[in-house]
Motif scaffolding. Structure first.
Motif, PDB file in Angstrom:
ATOM      1  N   SER B  18      22.867  27.604   2.729  1.00 36.26           N
ATOM      2  CA  SER B  18      22.625  26.215   3.116  1.00 36.26           C
ATOM      3  C   SER B  18      23.943  25.501   3.385  1.00 36.26           C
ATOM      4  CB  SER B  18      21.769  25.477   2.092  1.00 36.26           C
ATOM      5  OG  SER B  18      22.095  25.868   0.809  1.00 36.26           O
ATOM      6  N   ILE B  19      24.996  25.933   2.720  1.00 34.27           N
ATOM      7  CA  ILE B  19      26.298  25.335   3.007  1.00 34.27           C
ATOM      8  C   ILE B  19      26.740  25.713   4.421  1.00 34.27           C
ATOM      9  CG2 ILE B  19      28.737  25.351   2.360  1.00 34.27           C
ATOM     10  CD1 ILE B  19      27.720  25.732  -0.547  1.00 34.27           C
ATOM     11  N   LEU B  23      27.463  23.061   7.384  1.00 35.90           N
ATOM     12  CA  LEU B  23      28.751  23.013   8.072  1.00 35.90           C
ATOM     13  C   LEU B  23      28.583  23.251   9.570  1.00 35.90           C
ATOM     14  CD1 LEU B  23      31.133  24.845   5.589  1.00 35.90           C
ATOM     15  CD2 LEU B  23      31.020  22.408   6.137  1.00 35.90           C
ATOM     16  N   PHE B  24      27.696  24.166   9.893  1.00 35.90           N
ATOM     17  CA  PHE B  24      27.483  24.460  11.307  1.00 35.90           C
ATOM     18  C   PHE B  24      27.081  23.206  12.076  1.00 35.90           C
ATOM     19  CE2 PHE B  24      24.592  25.403  14.776  1.00 35.90           C
ATOM     20  CZ  PHE B  24      25.385  26.208  15.564  1.00 35.90           C
ATOM     21  N   PHE B  25      26.081  22.488  11.552  1.00 38.69           N
ATOM     22  CA  PHE B  25      25.637  21.300  12.277  1.00 38.69           C
ATOM     23  C   PHE B  25      26.640  20.165  12.180  1.00 38.69           C
ATOM     24  CE2 PHE B  25      21.503  23.365  12.462  1.00 38.69           C
ATOM     25  CZ  PHE B  25      21.236  23.148  13.790  1.00 38.69           C
ATOM     26  N   ILE B 103      19.614  18.169   8.145  1.00 40.26           N
ATOM     27  CA  ILE B 103      19.627  16.718   8.357  1.00 40.26           C
ATOM     28  C   ILE B 103      20.983  16.126   7.968  1.00 40.26           C
ATOM     29  CG2 ILE B 103      18.599  14.527   7.659  1.00 40.26           C
ATOM     30  CD1 ILE B 103      15.928  15.931   7.452  1.00 40.26           C
ATOM     31  N   ALA B 104      21.504  16.572   6.837  1.00 39.50           N
ATOM     32  CA  ALA B 104      22.801  16.038   6.399  1.00 39.50           C
ATOM     33  C   ALA B 104      23.883  16.394   7.405  1.00 39.50           C
ATOM     34  CB  ALA B 104      23.149  16.585   5.014  1.00 39.50           C
ATOM     35  N   ILE B 108      25.603  12.967   9.383  1.00 34.00           N
ATOM     36  CA  ILE B 108      26.899  12.427   8.961  1.00 34.00           C
ATOM     37  C   ILE B 108      27.819  12.083  10.148  1.00 34.00           C
ATOM     38  CG2 ILE B 108      29.019  12.996   7.687  1.00 34.00           C
ATOM     39  CD1 ILE B 108      27.171  14.407   5.626  1.00 34.00           C
ATOM     40  N   PRO B 109      27.996  12.972  11.119  1.00 29.39           N
ATOM     41  CA  PRO B 109      28.863  12.614  12.247  1.00 29.39           C
ATOM     42  C   PRO B 109      28.385  11.372  12.995  1.00 29.39           C
ATOM     43  CG  PRO B 109      28.335  14.942  12.308  1.00 29.39           C
ATOM     44  CD  PRO B 109      27.492  14.348  11.249  1.00 29.39           C
ATOM     45  N   PHE B 110      27.054  11.253  13.149  1.00 23.78           N
ATOM     46  CA  PHE B 110      26.538  10.086  13.875  1.00 23.78           C
ATOM     47  C   PHE B 110      26.757   8.798  13.096  1.00 23.78           C
ATOM     48  CE2 PHE B 110      24.595  13.183  16.586  1.00 23.78           C
ATOM     49  CZ  PHE B 110      24.502  12.537  17.805  1.00 23.78           C
TER      50      PHE B 110
END
Ligand SMILES: Nc1ncnc2c1ncn2[C@@H]1O[C@H](COP(=O)(O)OP(=O)(O)OP(=O)(O)O)[C@@H](O)[C@H]1O
Ligand SMILES: [Mg+2]
Lengths: 255, 260
Positions: B18-19, B23-25, B103-104, B108-110
């Motif tokens: 899940s990490i 990180l990928f997204f 989702i996280a 976060i970037p947005f």
């Protein structure tokens, strides 16, 4: 009380149990014996509900239990092959099982008996085979279940652990619990079993105590008696195959 | 079920998988945002990535997770716990942790960049919903495949073939059949074809919302014409959710007839 009524089970059309009926009423040690692949593990898993019989009924404590789950509160099970989620520590595993069962188990005494204190903070993946078996035994006994199913409990144990296990089983027997075990070590059977159940070719060949077994086979001791039973079976097979061979020859001649 | 869900959720959320997904997204969404410097353009690119990758990762994680937790499942089966609770608890623990990472990672970037308007926010949420649905659907499908195949190689192979079929081959077959039968009225046929592929459904859903008719393709256009935009969105959302509910329901009854 545990009772099996006319259990049939086949894996992908290969029959393993072909009409097994069994009744275990009194507290005591019931030894399920039989050659490799005769269905001992399958039989236990049927009681436990991990394997669903194709036909027949299973009663535990007088209740029909197929597709039920809560009766397992009263069962302690030691699988033949110990499998755990590897990323847990030993103590975390004990805690987790108590939590999942919703029963407060007592593991301290058992940890001491099997000398597991120093392994409590070890990851399960780093344990030796015998140590895993001991962890397994703790899980099996920690809830003080009325019915105890032990599939090859002695495998991998050193003599000290073996003695501890025998003592434990003896105590449970005194408390009136029903203990079902499978083993290939006849010494264990002779010393502990109150009743012997001999399974072969999907059927129960014999059920009774050791005296009855000796009487039946005319031998002395479980090892010799079981060997007798197996030999008789083997001979029967050979006879019939010889007959077949003979018939085959006759056919050829006729052709 | 809750207790098992809790264990598998925390087991998963602490794991590398899940990490990795998070990180990928996180990296993909931030680089898209800062490279295009335009949140709606970044969304359009993100959509394509989500539509293809969420199903793929869902497929891989579903099979891997099932095979990895077989030991745990066997241990649970000997305890006084309902089979359905064991399997659904495992599935939802897995699904929630993966969806939360997704989702996280994407949000976060947005948040740092800013959405730049209510429209973009709604579009963004649509992509989040579509990605979550696709993840959960393909997790359930591959979980089921692994449950039915005790042979790991067979299970992996089959799950990947299902993904490949839905994500790539299906479109090709669909276009080919449209081409072959171009003389016939094909609206009902293409509606049906869209509904039976969760990836197509989610793509249509997002495109209707983002209002990118150029990218809508034949099925999306049919959908649009047939239902209108808002009804089209509701209907595609409904069928996409069925693609989660169906496999999950199948898990819950298939697990009862299995030997261990
Ligand atoms: N899950 C399964 N799928 C298919 N076949 C199985 C399965 N489990 C057991 N069998 C087959 O059923 C038969 C009985 O197996 P079982 O494990 O019950 O034997 P056993 O008496 O416990 O043997 P052992 O003394 O080696 O432990 C074997 O032939 C085995 O190959
Ligand atoms: Mg066995």
């Amino acid at each position: 009380m545990i009772e099996l009524k006319n259990i049939y089970k086949a894996y992908k059309k290969v029959p393993v149990l072909k009409g097994v009926s069994l009744k275990m009423e009194k507290g005591g040690v019931y030894a399920v014996l039989g050659p490799n692949g005769s269905g001992k593990t399958t039989l236990m898993k049927c009681i436990l509900g991990m394997v669903l019989p194709d036909r027949g009924e299973v009663f535990v404590g007088g209740e029909s239990v197929i597709k039920k789950h809560s009766y397992r509160e009263n069962i302690g099970y030691l699988p033949q092959i110990a499998r755990f989620p590897d990323n847990l520590k030993v103590e975390e595993l004990f805690k987790m099982i108590s939590d999942l069962r919703g029963q407060k188990g007592n593991s301290e005494d058992l940890i001491q008996r099997f000398g597991l204190e120093k392994y409590l903070s070890y990851k399960l993946s780093s344990l030796s085979g015998g140590t895993r078996q001991k962890v397994n035994l703790v899980i099996c006994f920690m809830f003080d279940a009325q019915y105890i199913l032990l599939d090859e409990p002695t495998s991998g144990l050193d003599p000290v652990a073996m003695i501890a296990l025998r003592k434990l089983i003896e105590e449970k027997k005194q408390e009136g619990k029903i203990i079902i075990l499978t083993t290939h070590i006849m010494d264990v059977v002779e010393k502990m079993a109150d009743e012997i159940i001999f399974l072969m070719e999907g059927k129960i060949y014999f059920q009774g105590d050791q005296e009855k077994l000796d009487e039946l086979t005319g031998s002395e001791g479980v090892e010799a008696s079981i060997a007798q039973l197996l030999l008789k079976e083997e001979k029967g097979k050979n006879d019939s195959s010889q007959k077949n061979g003979f018939r085959f020859k006759l056919n050829k001649v006729a052709l | 079920m809750k207790r098992i869900l809790k264990y598998s959720f925390f087991d998963m959320i602490r794991s590398r998988w899940s990490i990795f997904y998070f990180l990928f997204f996180l990296i993909t969404a931030s680089s898209l945002l800062y490279m295009s410097n335009d949140s709606s353009r970044a969304l359009a690119s993100l959509m394509n990535i989500v539509i293809i990758l969420c199903p793929l990762i869902g497929t891989l994680f579903g099979v891997m997770y099932y095979y990895n937790s077989r030991d745990f499942i066997e241990l649970l089966l000997a305890q006084p716990i309902k089979r359905r609770d064991i399997f659904l608890g495992e599935y939802f623990g897995l699904a929630f942790s993966i969806v939360i990472s997704f989702i996280a990672g994407i949000t976060i970037p947005f948040i740092f960049y800013g959405f730049g308007g209510a429209d973009t926010l709604v579009n963004f949420l649509t992509i989040v919903v579509a990605g979550s649905i696709l993840t959960m659907a393909f997790l359930a499908i591959s979980f089921l495949v692994a449950m039915k195949n005790s042979n790991k190689i067979k299970g992996f192979g089959l799950a990947i073939i299902i993904w490949l079929f839905m994500a790539i081959i299906y479109d090709g077959l669909f276009l080919m059949s449209l081409f072959i039968f171009e003389d016939y009225p094909l609206e009902t046929f293409s509606l049906a074809m869209t509904v039976i592929n969760p990836i197509d459904l989610c793509r249509t859903l997002v495109m209707l919302q983002l209002d990118i008719s150029a990218l809508l393709g034949y099925t999306g256009a049919v959908f649009n014409k047939f239902f209108g935009t808002s009804q089209g969105i509701i209907i595609s959302l409904f069928f996409a959710l069925l693609w989660v509910a169906g496999p999950v329901w199948t898990i819950s009854w298939q697990c009862k007839a299995k030997d261990f």
